[in-house]
Design a protein around this motif. Sequence first.
Motif, PDB file in Angstrom:
ATOM      1  N   PHE A  59      10.926   8.959 -11.632  1.00  0.00           N
ATOM      2  CA  PHE A  59      11.282   7.539 -11.608  1.00  0.00           C
ATOM      3  C   PHE A  59      11.654   7.202 -10.169  1.00  0.00           C
ATOM      4  CE2 PHE A  59      12.288   8.914 -15.918  1.00  0.00           C
ATOM      5  CZ  PHE A  59      11.661   7.941 -16.677  1.00  0.00           C
ATOM      6  N   LEU A  60      10.886   6.318  -9.523  1.00  0.00           N
ATOM      7  CA  LEU A  60      11.116   5.974  -8.126  1.00  0.00           C
ATOM      8  C   LEU A  60      11.821   4.640  -8.009  1.00  0.00           C
ATOM      9  CD1 LEU A  60       7.667   6.909  -6.557  1.00  0.00           C
ATOM     10  CD2 LEU A  60       9.680   8.361  -6.869  1.00  0.00           C
ATOM     11  N   GLY A  61      12.642   4.515  -6.970  1.00  0.00           N
ATOM     12  CA  GLY A  61      13.307   3.241  -6.714  1.00  0.00           C
ATOM     13  C   GLY A  61      13.937   3.217  -5.334  1.00  0.00           C
ATOM     14  N   ASN A  62      14.531   2.082  -5.003  1.00  0.00           N
ATOM     15  CA  ASN A  62      15.226   1.920  -3.727  1.00  0.00           C
ATOM     16  C   ASN A  62      14.380   2.411  -2.559  1.00  0.00           C
ATOM     17  OD1 ASN A  62      17.278   1.095  -5.395  1.00  0.00           O
ATOM     18  ND2 ASN A  62      18.586   2.845  -5.039  1.00  0.00           N
ATOM     19  N   THR A  79       2.448   9.835 -10.149  1.00  0.00           N
ATOM     20  CA  THR A  79       1.489   9.879 -11.244  1.00  0.00           C
ATOM     21  C   THR A  79       0.694  11.183 -11.219  1.00  0.00           C
ATOM     22  OG1 THR A  79       1.337   7.472 -11.250  1.00  0.00           O
ATOM     23  CG2 THR A  79      -0.466   8.676 -12.300  1.00  0.00           C
ATOM     24  N   ALA A  80       0.250  11.595 -10.045  1.00  0.00           N
ATOM     25  CA  ALA A  80      -0.517  12.836  -9.916  1.00  0.00           C
ATOM     26  C   ALA A  80       0.319  14.042 -10.321  1.00  0.00           C
ATOM     27  CB  ALA A  80      -1.027  12.999  -8.486  1.00  0.00           C
ATOM     28  N   VAL A  81       1.552  14.125  -9.827  1.00  0.00           N
ATOM     29  CA  VAL A  81       2.405  15.275 -10.147  1.00  0.00           C
ATOM     30  C   VAL A  81       2.739  15.284 -11.635  1.00  0.00           C
ATOM     31  CG1 VAL A  81       4.656  16.354  -9.750  1.00  0.00           C
ATOM     32  CG2 VAL A  81       3.316  15.500  -7.810  1.00  0.00           C
ATOM     33  N   ASP A  82       3.145  14.144 -12.179  1.00  0.00           N
ATOM     34  CA  ASP A  82       3.535  14.090 -13.590  1.00  0.00           C
ATOM     35  C   ASP A  82       2.366  14.393 -14.523  1.00  0.00           C
ATOM     36  OD1 ASP A  82       6.105  13.523 -12.798  1.00  0.00           O
ATOM     37  OD2 ASP A  82       5.991  11.388 -13.266  1.00  0.00           O
ATOM     38  N   ALA A  83       1.143  14.102 -14.099  1.00  0.00           N
ATOM     39  CA  ALA A  83      -0.041  14.368 -14.914  1.00  0.00           C
ATOM     40  C   ALA A  83      -0.628  15.759 -14.656  1.00  0.00           C
ATOM     41  CB  ALA A  83      -1.104  13.306 -14.645  1.00  0.00           C
ATOM     42  N   GLY A  84      -0.049  16.482 -13.692  1.00  0.00           N
ATOM     43  CA  GLY A  84      -0.569  17.811 -13.369  1.00  0.00           C
ATOM     44  C   GLY A  84      -1.887  17.779 -12.625  1.00  0.00           C
ATOM     45  N   ARG A 116      -4.326  15.003  -2.384  1.00  0.00           N
ATOM     46  CA  ARG A 116      -5.108  14.929  -1.138  1.00  0.00           C
ATOM     47  C   ARG A 116      -5.348  13.472  -0.729  1.00  0.00           C
ATOM     48  NH1 ARG A 116      -6.134  20.009  -0.098  1.00  0.00           N
ATOM     49  NH2 ARG A 116      -6.407  21.456  -1.828  1.00  0.00           N
ATOM     50  N   ALA A 117      -5.212  12.531  -1.660  1.00  0.00           N
ATOM     51  CA  ALA A 117      -5.332  11.105  -1.349  1.00  0.00           C
ATOM     52  C   ALA A 117      -3.976  10.479  -1.030  1.00  0.00           C
ATOM     53  CB  ALA A 117      -5.983  10.367  -2.511  1.00  0.00           C
ATOM     54  N   VAL A 118      -2.924  11.291  -1.044  1.00  0.00           N
ATOM     55  CA  VAL A 118      -1.562  10.827  -0.756  1.00  0.00           C
ATOM     56  C   VAL A 118      -1.126  11.283   0.635  1.00  0.00           C
ATOM     57  CG1 VAL A 118       0.861  11.098  -1.440  1.00  0.00           C
ATOM     58  CG2 VAL A 118      -0.911  10.757  -3.188  1.00  0.00           C
ATOM     59  N   PHE A 119      -1.461  12.528   0.974  1.00  0.00           N
ATOM     60  CA  PHE A 119      -1.029  13.149   2.227  1.00  0.00           C
ATOM     61  C   PHE A 119      -2.195  13.276   3.202  1.00  0.00           C
ATOM     62  CE2 PHE A 119       1.919  14.760  -0.980  1.00  0.00           C
ATOM     63  CZ  PHE A 119       3.142  14.631  -0.346  1.00  0.00           C
ATOM     64  N   THR A 120      -1.883  13.353   4.489  1.00  0.00           N
ATOM     65  CA  THR A 120      -2.897  13.715   5.469  1.00  0.00           C
ATOM     66  C   THR A 120      -3.218  15.197   5.295  1.00  0.00           C
ATOM     67  OG1 THR A 120      -1.230  14.255   7.160  1.00  0.00           O
ATOM     68  CG2 THR A 120      -2.120  11.983   7.167  1.00  0.00           C
ATOM     69  N   GLU A 159       0.833  -1.205   0.000  1.00  0.00           N
ATOM     70  CA  GLU A 159       0.000   0.000   0.000  1.00  0.00           C
ATOM     71  C   GLU A 159       0.868   1.256   0.000  1.00  0.00           C
ATOM     72  OE1 GLU A 159      -3.581   2.259   2.409  1.00  0.00           O
ATOM     73  OE2 GLU A 159      -3.062   0.212   2.997  1.00  0.00           O
ATOM     74  N   ILE A 160       1.928   1.273   0.780  1.00  0.00           N
ATOM     75  CA  ILE A 160       2.828   2.422   0.796  1.00  0.00           C
ATOM     76  C   ILE A 160       3.453   2.626  -0.582  1.00  0.00           C
ATOM     77  CG2 ILE A 160       5.072   3.200   1.697  1.00  0.00           C
ATOM     78  CD1 ILE A 160       4.078   2.185   4.478  1.00  0.00           C
ATOM     79  N   ASN A 161       3.886   1.554  -1.213  1.00  0.00           N
ATOM     80  CA  ASN A 161       4.432   1.672  -2.571  1.00  0.00           C
ATOM     81  C   ASN A 161       3.382   2.212  -3.545  1.00  0.00           C
ATOM     82  OD1 ASN A 161       7.306   0.835  -3.188  1.00  0.00           O
ATOM     83  ND2 ASN A 161       6.688  -0.755  -1.734  1.00  0.00           N
ATOM     84  N   ASP A 162       2.145   1.776  -3.406  1.00  0.00           N
ATOM     85  CA  ASP A 162       1.076   2.276  -4.266  1.00  0.00           C
ATOM     86  C   ASP A 162       0.856   3.780  -4.070  1.00  0.00           C
ATOM     87  OD1 ASP A 162       0.663  -0.218  -5.373  1.00  0.00           O
ATOM     88  OD2 ASP A 162      -1.201  -0.618  -4.259  1.00  0.00           O
ATOM     89  N   ILE A 163       0.940   4.238  -2.836  1.00  0.00           N
ATOM     90  CA  ILE A 163       0.760   5.669  -2.562  1.00  0.00           C
ATOM     91  C   ILE A 163       1.933   6.466  -3.132  1.00  0.00           C
ATOM     92  CG2 ILE A 163       0.594   7.416  -0.730  1.00  0.00           C
ATOM     93  CD1 ILE A 163      -1.990   5.864  -1.077  1.00  0.00           C
ATOM     94  N   LEU A 164       3.144   5.931  -3.032  1.00  0.00           N
ATOM     95  CA  LEU A 164       4.298   6.604  -3.646  1.00  0.00           C
ATOM     96  C   LEU A 164       4.100   6.739  -5.153  1.00  0.00           C
ATOM     97  CD1 LEU A 164       7.166   4.867  -1.657  1.00  0.00           C
ATOM     98  CD2 LEU A 164       6.516   7.294  -1.511  1.00  0.00           C
ATOM     99  N   THR A 165       3.605   5.700  -5.784  1.00  0.00           N
ATOM    100  CA  THR A 165       3.322   5.749  -7.223  1.00  0.00           C
ATOM    101  C   THR A 165       2.200   6.749  -7.514  1.00  0.00           C
ATOM    102  OG1 THR A 165       4.061   3.481  -7.528  1.00  0.00           O
ATOM    103  CG2 THR A 165       2.614   4.388  -9.224  1.00  0.00           C
ATOM    104  N   ALA A 166       1.188   6.786  -6.670  1.00  0.00           N
ATOM    105  CA  ALA A 166       0.085   7.734  -6.865  1.00  0.00           C
ATOM    106  C   ALA A 166       0.594   9.171  -6.804  1.00  0.00           C
ATOM    107  CB  ALA A 166      -1.001   7.500  -5.819  1.00  0.00           C
ATOM    108  N   TYR A 167       1.539   9.444  -5.910  1.00  0.00           N
ATOM    109  CA  TYR A 167       2.138  10.782  -5.835  1.00  0.00           C
ATOM    110  C   TYR A 167       2.790  11.145  -7.168  1.00  0.00           C
ATOM    111  CZ  TYR A 167       5.518  14.440  -4.932  1.00  0.00           C
ATOM    112  OH  TYR A 167       6.256  15.591  -5.032  1.00  0.00           O
TER     113      TYR A 167
END
Length: 138
Positions: free
Chosen positions: A75-78, A23-28, A34-38, A13-21
């Motif tokens: 590009f996320l990793g590690n 994806t949201a930023v890259d897509a503008g 708001r679904a990534v952060f408190t 789930e944490i990895n999915d949220i990192l990807t959501a971040y």
Amino acid sequence: MTLTLQEISDRMEINDILTAYSTAVDAGRFDALRAVFTADARIDYSATGGIAGDLDEIISWLGEVLPAFSAYCHFLGNVDISLNGDAATSRTLCLNPMQTPDRSTFLLAIYYDDEWVRTVDGWRITSRTLVTKLHKEL
């Protein structure tokens, strides 16, 4: 290291949220953050000349600054995750090539140091600090 099913689920789930971040930023789609952060998250991008602020300030700032670039992509990793019940920390490497309208390109190599909390809606980032590793012209 042996993980429980809950730990595997939490990490996924944490990895999915990192990807959501990313994806949201890259897509503008900055409101999707708001679904990534408190709602009370503190976010600090000052290491690269950005701002530190609350979620609303960050969403507004991203909407003002990122359209100045003709291209960028996270590009996320590690991903290093430490779980502690309903809290967690992570450090995520991010490579982000960025292009200006004049076609100048540079590579941003950073870490996101995050603090997480499990909410009724799932894992959310409650604190993010961007740590600079490299900034290089390509």
